[in-house]
Design a protein around this motif. Sequence first.
Motif, PDB file in Angstrom:
ATOM      1  N   TYR A   1       0.804  -1.220   0.000  1.00 40.56           N
ATOM      2  CA  TYR A   1       0.000   0.000   0.000  1.00 40.56           C
ATOM      3  C   TYR A   1       0.840   1.275   0.000  1.00 40.56           C
ATOM      4  O   TYR A   1       0.360   2.316  -0.466  1.00 40.56           O
ATOM      5  CB  TYR A   1      -0.984  -0.030   1.164  1.00 40.56           C
ATOM      6  CG  TYR A   1      -2.097  -1.019   0.925  1.00 40.56           C
ATOM      7  CD1 TYR A   1      -3.057  -0.778  -0.051  1.00 40.56           C
ATOM      8  CD2 TYR A   1      -2.166  -2.220   1.633  1.00 40.56           C
ATOM      9  CE1 TYR A   1      -4.059  -1.688  -0.310  1.00 40.56           C
ATOM     10  CE2 TYR A   1      -3.174  -3.142   1.377  1.00 40.56           C
ATOM     11  CZ  TYR A   1      -4.126  -2.872   0.401  1.00 40.56           C
ATOM     12  OH  TYR A   1      -5.117  -3.779   0.133  1.00 40.56           O
TER      13      TYR A   1
ATOM     14  N   ASP B   1     -13.710   3.065  -0.267  1.00 41.51           N
ATOM     15  CA  ASP B   1     -14.000   1.681  -0.611  1.00 41.51           C
ATOM     16  C   ASP B   1     -13.212   1.170  -1.813  1.00 41.51           C
ATOM     17  O   ASP B   1     -13.072  -0.049  -1.977  1.00 41.51           O
ATOM     18  CB  ASP B   1     -15.493   1.509  -0.893  1.00 41.51           C
ATOM     19  CG  ASP B   1     -16.341   1.886   0.313  1.00 41.51           C
ATOM     20  OD1 ASP B   1     -15.948   1.527   1.438  1.00 41.51           O
ATOM     21  OD2 ASP B   1     -17.381   2.543   0.125  1.00 41.51           O
ATOM     22  N   CYS B   2     -12.735   2.070  -2.663  1.00 39.04           N
ATOM     23  CA  CYS B   2     -11.984   1.636  -3.848  1.00 39.04           C
ATOM     24  C   CYS B   2     -10.574   1.206  -3.432  1.00 39.04           C
ATOM     25  O   CYS B   2      -9.824   2.006  -2.861  1.00 39.04           O
ATOM     26  CB  CYS B   2     -11.899   2.770  -4.869  1.00 39.04           C
ATOM     27  SG  CYS B   2     -10.872   2.368  -6.307  1.00 39.04           S
ATOM     28  N   PRO B   3     -10.173  -0.032  -3.703  1.00 38.01           N
ATOM     29  CA  PRO B   3      -8.853  -0.503  -3.250  1.00 38.01           C
ATOM     30  C   PRO B   3      -7.681   0.192  -3.913  1.00 38.01           C
ATOM     31  O   PRO B   3      -6.538   0.025  -3.478  1.00 38.01           O
ATOM     32  CB  PRO B   3      -8.879  -1.995  -3.591  1.00 38.01           C
ATOM     33  CG  PRO B   3      -9.893  -2.139  -4.664  1.00 38.01           C
ATOM     34  CD  PRO B   3     -10.931  -1.085  -4.393  1.00 38.01           C
ATOM     35  N   ARG B   4      -7.930   0.988  -4.947  1.00 37.34           N
ATOM     36  CA  ARG B   4      -6.839   1.699  -5.624  1.00 37.34           C
ATOM     37  C   ARG B   4      -6.757   3.161  -5.208  1.00 37.34           C
ATOM     38  O   ARG B   4      -5.875   3.881  -5.695  1.00 37.34           O
ATOM     39  CB  ARG B   4      -7.028   1.618  -7.138  1.00 37.34           C
ATOM     40  CG  ARG B   4      -6.923   0.217  -7.690  1.00 37.34           C
ATOM     41  CD  ARG B   4      -5.495  -0.247  -7.756  1.00 37.34           C
ATOM     42  NE  ARG B   4      -5.387  -1.671  -8.021  1.00 37.34           N
ATOM     43  CZ  ARG B   4      -4.244  -2.296  -8.271  1.00 37.34           C
ATOM     44  NH1 ARG B   4      -3.123  -1.605  -8.283  1.00 37.34           N
ATOM     45  NH2 ARG B   4      -4.216  -3.593  -8.482  1.00 37.34           N
TER      46      ARG B   4
ATOM     47  N   PHE C   1      -7.875   4.626   0.719  1.00 38.09           N
ATOM     48  CA  PHE C   1      -7.924   3.211   1.069  1.00 38.09           C
ATOM     49  C   PHE C   1      -6.534   2.715   1.458  1.00 38.09           C
ATOM     50  O   PHE C   1      -6.361   2.005   2.453  1.00 38.09           O
ATOM     51  CB  PHE C   1      -8.463   2.406  -0.120  1.00 38.09           C
ATOM     52  CG  PHE C   1      -8.708   0.951   0.184  1.00 38.09           C
ATOM     53  CD1 PHE C   1      -9.969   0.513   0.560  1.00 38.09           C
ATOM     54  CD2 PHE C   1      -7.684   0.028   0.075  1.00 38.09           C
ATOM     55  CE1 PHE C   1     -10.194  -0.833   0.839  1.00 38.09           C
ATOM     56  CE2 PHE C   1      -7.897  -1.312   0.352  1.00 38.09           C
ATOM     57  CZ  PHE C   1      -9.158  -1.752   0.732  1.00 38.09           C
TER      58      PHE C   1
ATOM     59  N   ARG D   1      -5.038   1.273   5.192  1.00 38.62           N
ATOM     60  CA  ARG D   1      -4.357  -0.010   5.376  1.00 38.62           C
ATOM     61  C   ARG D   1      -2.945   0.191   5.954  1.00 38.62           C
ATOM     62  O   ARG D   1      -2.470  -0.632   6.734  1.00 38.62           O
ATOM     63  CB  ARG D   1      -4.254  -0.746   4.036  1.00 38.62           C
ATOM     64  CG  ARG D   1      -5.566  -0.994   3.316  1.00 38.62           C
ATOM     65  CD  ARG D   1      -6.447  -2.025   3.990  1.00 38.62           C
ATOM     66  NE  ARG D   1      -7.299  -1.451   5.019  1.00 38.62           N
ATOM     67  CZ  ARG D   1      -8.372  -0.677   4.771  1.00 38.62           C
ATOM     68  NH1 ARG D   1      -8.718  -0.368   3.533  1.00 38.62           N
ATOM     69  NH2 ARG D   1      -9.091  -0.223   5.755  1.00 38.62           N
TER      70      ARG D   1
END
Length: 312
Positions: A155, A224-227, A231, A235
């Motif tokens: 990340y 909510d978008c992992p990219r 986000f 993390r």
Amino acid sequence: MLSRVADSFYWMRRYLERAEHSARVINVHLSLSLDDPTDTVGRTLLSAVGERPAGVPIPEIPARAEATGRVDPAHRAVVVGCVAAARENARQIREQISAEMWEQLNRLYLVSRESQPDGPAFMRAVIEGTHLFQGVAEATLSQGEGWHYMQLGRYMERATTTASMLAEYFAERGNPSADAPKTGQYVEWVGLLRACAAFEAYTRAHTADVRPERLVEFLLLNADCPRSVRFAADRIEDSLRAIARVLGREATGRPERFAGRLRAALNFGTIDEIIADDLVRYVESIREQCDQIHAALNQTYISYALEAAIAR
């Protein structure tokens, strides 16, 4: 955990993330260039290709393949070099990772060495191999200290590369505006989302009506978008706190403070304020904060002085 082991976990996953991101950027650029032979649409994307790891040998590309391949040899060297660097870090912690992880990473390394640089097929093989490695790691590796160092590497690289793409793109074109898009801009915006693997997620949130201010908000502030950068920041702080708990430390050290500051800025920021202030300067500050977190992580857990370790 030994500091060298933690460092290898961190850089193994960071280099894999860089390889996957670079492969996707190159693949999207090749796709866009089919619609624009002058290579003006999406050219800024190539500035987001990661740096080649220093000191990693790159296999020679056969002259015939180089002559017929559509991928720039320098860009291919970045992708192959990142995969090779990730494998070397995995080799140094072979006893700490699962056999399935090693086999998949070794398979990806061999594919990247042996595949001809034939454009999309080569890049898709790297992307799919990286995704498969992540799935194998999820299924076979205990989610302890080493896992969290992998998450940090993953990340940290993702936040940095997403911010870099936005900075490069809007530094050249200026702040987003509500003006009617010019010819080719819509294609560029879609390409930017595809390069971040976020186009379908964006359309579910905003339909296919791509607007630059919505695009920036989605890639920066969406939780909510992992990219998205937000986000990734969430993390990063979670993993730093988890590592601190494993070591019996208070989660108030420099890495946690820097990560908490970045997370708060993204959680409470609004796109109107960001654009009004200066989008490029804001995104540059995100990159600087990521560098601060990386430096603090290294000084606290990797390259700390012996006296500091004894004092603990």
